[in-house]
Write a protein that holds these residues in place. Structure first.
Motif, PDB file in Angstrom:
ATOM      1  N   ASP A 156       0.885  -1.155   0.000  1.00  0.00           N
ATOM      2  CA  ASP A 156       0.000   0.000   0.000  1.00  0.00           C
ATOM      3  C   ASP A 156       0.931   1.216   0.000  1.00  0.00           C
ATOM      4  OD1 ASP A 156      -1.370   2.321   1.091  1.00  0.00           O
ATOM      5  OD2 ASP A 156      -3.032   0.979   1.533  1.00  0.00           O
ATOM      6  N   VAL A 157       1.007   1.899  -1.128  1.00  0.00           N
ATOM      7  CA  VAL A 157       2.060   2.907  -1.303  1.00  0.00           C
ATOM      8  C   VAL A 157       1.863   4.097  -0.373  1.00  0.00           C
ATOM      9  CG1 VAL A 157       3.132   4.486  -2.959  1.00  0.00           C
ATOM     10  CG2 VAL A 157       2.503   2.161  -3.663  1.00  0.00           C
ATOM     11  N   GLU A 158       0.629   4.491  -0.157  1.00  0.00           N
ATOM     12  CA  GLU A 158       0.364   5.664   0.679  1.00  0.00           C
ATOM     13  C   GLU A 158       0.814   5.437   2.115  1.00  0.00           C
ATOM     14  OE1 GLU A 158      -0.491   9.416   1.669  1.00  0.00           O
ATOM     15  OE2 GLU A 158      -0.681   8.622  -0.376  1.00  0.00           O
ATOM     16  N   SER A 159       0.507   4.263   2.669  1.00  0.00           N
ATOM     17  CA  SER A 159       0.888   3.981   4.062  1.00  0.00           C
ATOM     18  C   SER A 159       2.310   3.450   4.167  1.00  0.00           C
ATOM     19  CB  SER A 159      -0.077   2.962   4.668  1.00  0.00           C
ATOM     20  OG  SER A 159       0.113   1.677   4.080  1.00  0.00           O
ATOM     21  N   GLY A 160       2.821   2.910   3.060  1.00  0.00           N
ATOM     22  CA  GLY A 160       4.155   2.312   3.085  1.00  0.00           C
ATOM     23  C   GLY A 160       4.190   0.915   3.670  1.00  0.00           C
ATOM     24  N   LEU A 161       3.008   0.338   3.925  1.00  0.00           N
ATOM     25  CA  LEU A 161       2.938  -0.978   4.561  1.00  0.00           C
ATOM     26  C   LEU A 161       2.746  -2.085   3.539  1.00  0.00           C
ATOM     27  CD1 LEU A 161       0.602  -0.073   7.578  1.00  0.00           C
ATOM     28  CD2 LEU A 161       3.115  -0.208   7.542  1.00  0.00           C
ATOM     29  N   THR A 162       3.214  -3.301   3.904  1.00  0.00           N
ATOM     30  CA  THR A 162       3.014  -4.467   3.055  1.00  0.00           C
ATOM     31  C   THR A 162       1.554  -4.880   3.123  1.00  0.00           C
ATOM     32  OG1 THR A 162       5.277  -5.231   3.379  1.00  0.00           O
ATOM     33  CG2 THR A 162       3.676  -6.857   2.641  1.00  0.00           C
ATOM     34  N   HIS A 163       0.909  -4.966   1.963  1.00  0.00           N
ATOM     35  CA  HIS A 163      -0.498  -5.370   1.864  1.00  0.00           C
ATOM     36  C   HIS A 163      -0.622  -6.880   1.729  1.00  0.00           C
ATOM     37  CE1 HIS A 163      -4.693  -5.223   0.678  1.00  0.00           C
ATOM     38  NE2 HIS A 163      -4.413  -5.774  -0.483  1.00  0.00           N
ATOM     39  N   LYS A 164       0.262  -7.482   0.913  1.00  0.00           N
ATOM     40  CA  LYS A 164       0.275  -8.931   0.733  1.00  0.00           C
ATOM     41  C   LYS A 164       1.719  -9.383   0.548  1.00  0.00           C
ATOM     42  CE  LYS A 164      -4.159 -10.398   0.223  1.00  0.00           C
ATOM     43  NZ  LYS A 164      -4.801  -9.318   0.961  1.00  0.00           N
ATOM     44  N   LEU A 165       2.026 -10.592   1.015  1.00  0.00           N
ATOM     45  CA  LEU A 165       3.331 -11.212   0.808  1.00  0.00           C
ATOM     46  C   LEU A 165       3.102 -12.492   0.018  1.00  0.00           C
ATOM     47  CD1 LEU A 165       6.388 -11.244   1.428  1.00  0.00           C
ATOM     48  CD2 LEU A 165       5.855 -12.522   3.520  1.00  0.00           C
ATOM     49  N   LEU A 166       3.660 -12.553  -1.190  1.00  0.00           N
ATOM     50  CA  LEU A 166       3.432 -13.675  -2.094  1.00  0.00           C
ATOM     51  C   LEU A 166       4.642 -14.596  -2.077  1.00  0.00           C
ATOM     52  CD1 LEU A 166       1.219 -11.701  -2.863  1.00  0.00           C
ATOM     53  CD2 LEU A 166       1.770 -12.046  -5.273  1.00  0.00           C
ATOM     54  N   LYS A 167       4.406 -15.851  -1.672  1.00  0.00           N
ATOM     55  CA  LYS A 167       5.477 -16.836  -1.586  1.00  0.00           C
ATOM     56  C   LYS A 167       5.187 -18.003  -2.512  1.00  0.00           C
ATOM     57  CE  LYS A 167       6.764 -15.880   3.234  1.00  0.00           C
ATOM     58  NZ  LYS A 167       6.931 -16.465   4.588  1.00  0.00           N
ATOM     59  N   GLY A 168       6.236 -18.507  -3.151  1.00  0.00           N
ATOM     60  CA  GLY A 168       6.063 -19.633  -4.058  1.00  0.00           C
ATOM     61  C   GLY A 168       7.268 -19.867  -4.950  1.00  0.00           C
ATOM     62  N   HIS A 169       7.888 -18.767  -5.392  1.00  0.00           N
ATOM     63  CA  HIS A 169       9.105 -18.926  -6.195  1.00  0.00           C
ATOM     64  C   HIS A 169      10.193 -19.589  -5.344  1.00  0.00           C
ATOM     65  CE1 HIS A 169       8.311 -17.005 -10.062  1.00  0.00           C
ATOM     66  NE2 HIS A 169       7.599 -16.089  -9.421  1.00  0.00           N
ATOM     67  N   THR A 170      10.975 -20.443  -5.982  1.00  0.00           N
ATOM     68  CA  THR A 170      12.018 -21.171  -5.250  1.00  0.00           C
ATOM     69  C   THR A 170      13.369 -20.478  -5.340  1.00  0.00           C
ATOM     70  OG1 THR A 170      12.439 -22.532  -7.204  1.00  0.00           O
ATOM     71  CG2 THR A 170      10.855 -23.376  -5.593  1.00  0.00           C
ATOM     72  N   LYS A 171      13.493 -19.535  -6.281  1.00  0.00           N
ATOM     73  CA  LYS A 171      14.720 -18.749  -6.406  1.00  0.00           C
ATOM     74  C   LYS A 171      14.343 -17.283  -6.564  1.00  0.00           C
ATOM     75  CE  LYS A 171      17.889 -22.260  -8.240  1.00  0.00           C
ATOM     76  NZ  LYS A 171      18.830 -22.588  -9.341  1.00  0.00           N
ATOM     77  N   TRP A 172      15.338 -16.462  -6.832  1.00  0.00           N
ATOM     78  CA  TRP A 172      15.126 -15.025  -6.980  1.00  0.00           C
ATOM     79  C   TRP A 172      13.978 -14.730  -7.940  1.00  0.00           C
ATOM     80  CZ3 TRP A 172      20.711 -15.022  -9.075  1.00  0.00           C
ATOM     81  CH2 TRP A 172      21.603 -15.409  -8.066  1.00  0.00           C
ATOM     82  N   VAL A 173      13.170 -13.747  -7.583  1.00  0.00           N
ATOM     83  CA  VAL A 173      12.114 -13.281  -8.484  1.00  0.00           C
ATOM     84  C   VAL A 173      12.684 -12.113  -9.284  1.00  0.00           C
ATOM     85  CG1 VAL A 173       9.699 -12.651  -8.691  1.00  0.00           C
ATOM     86  CG2 VAL A 173      10.491 -13.864  -6.635  1.00  0.00           C
ATOM     87  N   PHE A 174      12.640 -12.233 -10.599  1.00  0.00           N
ATOM     88  CA  PHE A 174      13.372 -11.286 -11.446  1.00  0.00           C
ATOM     89  C   PHE A 174      12.467 -10.245 -12.102  1.00  0.00           C
ATOM     90  CE2 PHE A 174      16.175  -9.828 -14.848  1.00  0.00           C
ATOM     91  CZ  PHE A 174      17.393  -9.786 -14.198  1.00  0.00           C
ATOM     92  N   CYS A 175      11.197 -10.582 -12.346  1.00  0.00           N
ATOM     93  CA  CYS A 175      10.333  -9.676 -13.109  1.00  0.00           C
ATOM     94  C   CYS A 175       8.878  -9.915 -12.732  1.00  0.00           C
ATOM     95  CB  CYS A 175      10.523  -9.887 -14.613  1.00  0.00           C
ATOM     96  SG  CYS A 175      10.381 -11.612 -15.129  1.00  0.00           S
ATOM     97  N   LEU A 176       8.049  -8.888 -12.918  1.00  0.00           N
ATOM     98  CA  LEU A 176       6.626  -9.037 -12.647  1.00  0.00           C
ATOM     99  C   LEU A 176       5.837  -7.918 -13.295  1.00  0.00           C
ATOM    100  CD1 LEU A 176       5.968  -8.202  -8.846  1.00  0.00           C
ATOM    101  CD2 LEU A 176       7.553  -7.038 -10.331  1.00  0.00           C
ATOM    102  N   ASN A 177       4.535  -8.147 -13.483  1.00  0.00           N
ATOM    103  CA  ASN A 177       3.637  -7.140 -14.028  1.00  0.00           C
ATOM    104  C   ASN A 177       2.202  -7.443 -13.630  1.00  0.00           C
ATOM    105  OD1 ASN A 177       4.366  -4.760 -15.704  1.00  0.00           O
ATOM    106  ND2 ASN A 177       5.625  -6.248 -16.818  1.00  0.00           N
ATOM    107  N   TYR A 178       1.457  -6.383 -13.322  1.00  0.00           N
ATOM    108  CA  TYR A 178       0.015  -6.497 -13.145  1.00  0.00           C
ATOM    109  C   TYR A 178      -0.668  -6.586 -14.510  1.00  0.00           C
ATOM    110  CZ  TYR A 178      -0.459  -5.145  -8.162  1.00  0.00           C
ATOM    111  OH  TYR A 178      -0.435  -5.100  -6.797  1.00  0.00           O
TER     112      TYR A 178
END
Length: 363
Positions: A139-161
């Motif tokens: 949540d950019v306004e508050s600066g707090l983590t809204h969700k933590l997504l776990k599943g990748h087994t190595k570094w996450v390199f890229c993403l897009n909505y």
């Protein structure tokens, strides 16, 4: 099934569709085409004649943003244009005002460096991809983590909505592409997509398709709903692709590769339509993007510390932005203004904001 079904802006499959890109990429329908600024009383504006002299951009440095202490990996404007997010190797996301150049806040929580960020369409949330194998939705306004997504087994390199922002696609160094439900923070599907680092992932406009690329040299198109691979494009043995995205109207794919070449593809015919050269890119993952607020340009960083702007149609270099003192790996274009953000690595560590004052919409 026609992968372009449901897209009604000039996605006709006539014989000329793959031969010309004169009106493409088009601004997505949900963005109003900015009206030209009223001209002074004299002289009247001269229309640009097709095939004649074409307008050129005139970008100049507006702000230099400093604060990163390790190499920058991504810069992204929020869809409403009010904020700029940046990330790099030092575990935090930084939020800036692109208008004033002011630093606003850090988003802290990741335990290792970051490779990519993506905004939700409403500019409320920002997703970040980290070497700590997680994705955080902030949540950019508050600066707090809204969700933590776990599943990748190595570094996450890229993403897009996707445009609706109910889905997130990510690529990891394990070769997997994952599709996430953003409301639940859960992985819906895992595609064993590539044999090497996945370096870019992107949804098309209606999120029916995903494009991915990896250091195995392949570009792949996936059906979002069933995870099937629909097409594979190969750049060639000396052209390892490291960034890829759909054009704004989703009819084309733009790719960057380590043979210092950017390519525009018609992915339905798997033909390369246009090639953009002149920059240097043989080692780093350097992004490119479309600019559609003024003329139609392709913008990319370069290993000679410069940023290059090409005319999308003629493929000529129309401007080179100089000022960074190290490799420019990150570029982004503002959604409504003639504004470009660029980010550099190692000895530079600055973000530079460039503005073309000539035909600024609404200004």
């Amino acid at each position: 099934m026609d992968p372009l079904a449901g897209m009604d802006d000039s996605s006709t499959d006539d014989d000329t569709a793959s031969q010309t890109t004169e009106d493409d990429p088009q601004i997505p329908e949900n963005q109003a085409v900015p009206a030209p600024a009223p001209a002074p009383s004299a002289p009247p504006p001269q229309p640009v004649v097709a095939g004649g002299a074409r307008e050129r951009p005139h970008y100049a440095l507006r702000h230099t943003l400093r604060g990163h202490t390790q190499s920058i990996s991504a810069v992204k404007f929020s869809p409403d244009g009010k904020l700029l997010a940046s990330c790099g190797a030092e575990k935090v996301v930084k939020i800036w005002s692109p208008e004033t150049g002011e630093f606003l806040r850090n988003l802290t929580g990741h335990t290792q460096g970051l490779s990519d960020i993506s905004w939700s369409s409403d500019s409320v949330y920002l997703a970040s991809a980290s070497d700590d194998t997680t994705i955080r939705i902030w949540d950019v306004e508050s600066g707090l983590t809204h969700k933590l997504l776990k599943g990748h087994t190595k570094w996450v390199f890229c993403l897009n909505y996707n445009t609706a922002s109910n889905l997130l696609v990510s690529g990891g160094c394990d070769g997997d592409v994952r599709i996430w439900n953003t409301a639940k923070g859960k992985c819906m599907k895992t595609l064993h997509a590539h044999m090497d680092y996945v370096t870019a992932v992107h949804f098309n406009r209606d999120a029916t398709l995903i494009v991915s690329c990896a250091l195995d040299g392949l570009i792949r198109i996936w059906n979002t709903s069933d995870g099937q691979c629909l097409k594979t494009l190969a750049e060639g043995h000396d052209a390892i692709c490291q960034h890829v995205q759909f054009s704004p109207n989703s009819k084309y794919i733009l790719s960057t590769a380590h043979d210092s070449t950017i390519r525009l593809w018609d992915y339905q015919t798997t033909r390369c339509l246009k090639v953009y050269k002149g920059h240097v890119n043989s080692k780093y993952c350097i992004s490119a993007c479309f600019s559609v607020t003024g003329g139609k340009w392709i913008v990319a960083g370069s290993e000679d510390n410069k940023t290059y702007i090409w005319d999308l149609q003629t493929r000529e270099i129309v401007q080179v932005l100089e000022g960074h003192t190290d490799i420019v790996v990150a570029v982004a274009t503002h959604p409504t203004q003639n504004m470009i953000a660029t980010g550099s690595i190692d000895s530079d560590l600055a973000i530079r904001i460039w503005v073309d004052p000539g035909s600024r919409p609404g200004g």
